[in-house]
Write a protein that holds these residues in place. Structure first.
Motif, PDB file in Angstrom:
ATOM      1  N   ARG A  12       0.817  -1.225   0.000  1.00 41.87           N
ATOM      2  CA  ARG A  12       0.000   0.000   0.000  1.00 41.87           C
ATOM      3  C   ARG A  12       0.845   1.267   0.000  1.00 41.87           C
ATOM      4  O   ARG A  12       0.379   2.326  -0.416  1.00 41.87           O
ATOM      5  N   GLU A  13       2.068   1.163   0.454  1.00 41.54           N
ATOM      6  CA  GLU A  13       2.945   2.335   0.482  1.00 41.54           C
ATOM      7  C   GLU A  13       3.832   2.360  -0.758  1.00 41.54           C
ATOM      8  O   GLU A  13       5.056   2.494  -0.676  1.00 41.54           O
ATOM      9  N   ALA A  14       3.187   2.217  -1.928  1.00 41.97           N
ATOM     10  CA  ALA A  14       3.884   2.303  -3.221  1.00 41.97           C
ATOM     11  C   ALA A  14       4.998   1.278  -3.342  1.00 41.97           C
ATOM     12  O   ALA A  14       6.096   1.580  -3.826  1.00 41.97           O
ATOM     13  N   ARG A  16       6.876  -2.186  -4.775  1.00 37.42           N
ATOM     14  CA  ARG A  16       7.161  -2.589  -6.148  1.00 37.42           C
ATOM     15  C   ARG A  16       6.150  -3.644  -6.593  1.00 37.42           C
ATOM     16  O   ARG A  16       5.961  -4.661  -5.925  1.00 37.42           O
ATOM     17  N   GLY A  43      -4.856   4.127  -9.112  1.00 37.48           N
ATOM     18  CA  GLY A  43      -3.561   4.558  -8.603  1.00 37.48           C
ATOM     19  C   GLY A  43      -2.548   3.444  -8.477  1.00 37.48           C
ATOM     20  O   GLY A  43      -1.535   3.603  -7.782  1.00 37.48           O
ATOM     21  N   GLU A  45       0.413   1.378  -9.850  1.00 36.50           N
ATOM     22  CA  GLU A  45       1.480   1.522 -10.825  1.00 36.50           C
ATOM     23  C   GLU A  45       2.395   0.303 -10.780  1.00 36.50           C
ATOM     24  O   GLU A  45       2.565  -0.330  -9.735  1.00 36.50           O
ATOM     25  N   ARG A 125      -6.412  -2.867  -4.596  1.00 32.81           N
ATOM     26  CA  ARG A 125      -6.147  -1.568  -3.968  1.00 32.81           C
ATOM     27  C   ARG A 125      -6.364  -1.604  -2.461  1.00 32.81           C
ATOM     28  O   ARG A 125      -5.580  -1.043  -1.695  1.00 32.81           O
TER      29      ARG A 125
END
Length: 327
Positions: A12-14, A16, A43, A45, A125
């Motif tokens: 959740r914290e971006a 990989r 959102g 990526e 998500r």
């Protein structure tokens, strides 16, 4: 290995993430663009996207994806693509996310994932990381085509997500027309089974579990880790997180019994229990058949009887809805 909460926080914290999409699956080709748009809008990526256009390259693509050291591997495809992913991700500190783009999506159903893309993306998500069981299959490979005696045969070992089966379903998987599957979806398997059943021969199975031996004649024998077969629930309390393999046959030596048992299985699965006599539950089973038979492992012919199947408890990390019961 990180805890489930630690891995979930990393995702959740971006963290990989990589995306592997089977562009050859039933919905993959037409839904690929929609999936990318939904993922972007949510959102999500990815450091790399791997579109699969050659099934022979699928294993290599997962190796390439894992070389990027991701926290999350999202797989868009059917049960075959997911099965390949499970074989690479089991026992790793990486979570599997699933976009169900196949015909039956048995593993996605067992994880209680929404089968629509928007719902599946929402789980990616906001879902939670859970540990679920997988299975370990050991059988025998065929010898070379010019080696009919099988002297060149060797061991066949595979991790599987959902189901090991032998009997009529193996012939159905081999003969169902791709175009019919594309048009009719799950119904293509039933149509093909009806066409093949009149010529299908029953077999004798010897099932050994610990010091107990079961002998039976049937046209179809399954060993399930997941909760669904052919898109239908096998029992209300079956789960890929219950530390159990469920062994069950459909009917006996009579062909009409296979048809009626299959219909009963389809209609009553959501209300049946694994505690009923129709199921043998275990974490380790050995199966021999007369005659020796090809074995379907998550949709692919992976070996031949005799086979040994074991449960690997909590061996796979997956993203599931918050309502999924994680034990």
């Amino acid at each position: 290995m990180r805890s489930k909460d630690e891995l979930q926080s990393a995702i959740r914290e971006a963290g990989r993430a990589v995306l592997v999409v089977n562009a050859l699956s039933r919905r993959g080709r037409r839904m690929y663009g929609t999936a990318r748009d939904l993922l972007k809008a949510a959102g999500l990526e990815f450091v790399e996207v791997f579109p699969v256009t050659d099934p022979e390259r699928l294993g290599g693509l997962f190796e390439d994806a894992l070389a990027l050291e991701p926290d999350l591997v999202v797989v868009g495809g059917g049960d075959g693509t997911v099965a390949e992913a499970v074989g690479h991700l089991a026992h790793r500190d990486v979570a599997l996310g699933v976009l169900p783009l196949g015909t039956t999506n048995n593993f996605a159903r067992s994880l209680e994932l929404p089968l629509d893309l928007a719902g599946a993306v929402e789980v990616l998500r906001n879902g939670k990381v859970a540990d679920v069981d997988v299975g370990w299959f050991e059988g025998t490979t065929h010898g070379a085509p010019d080696d009919p005696a099988g002297a060149g045969a060797g061991p066949s070992k595979h991790i599987f997500a959902n189901m090991v089966s032998l009997g009529l379903s193996v012939h159905v998987a081999e003969h169902v027309p791709h175009e019919l599957k594309r048009i009719m979806g799950r119904a293509a398997y039933a149509v093909t089974a009806a066409r093949l059943l009149p010529r299908h021969e029953a077999f004798d199975a010897t099932i050994r579990i610990g010091d107990q031996t079961y002998r039976m004649a049937t046209h179809q024998l399954n060993v399930a880790n997941g909760a669904h077969h052919s898109g239908r629930r096998i029992a209300r309390d079956a789960s890929p997180d219950d530390r159990l393999l469920a062994v069950y046959r459909l009917g006996d030596r009579r062909r009409l019994q296979l048809a009626s048992a299959t219909a009963r299985h389809v209609l009553t699965g959501p209300w049946r229990s694994l505690t009923e006599d129709a199921f043998i539950t275990t974490d380790h089973v050995h199966i021999e058949t007369d005659p020796p038979l090809d074995v379907d492992v998550d949709g692919e012919i992976r070996g031949r009887t005799p086979v040994t199947i074991r449960l690997l408890g909590n061996a796979l990390r997956v993203l599931v809805p918050g309502s999924f019961v994680d034990t």
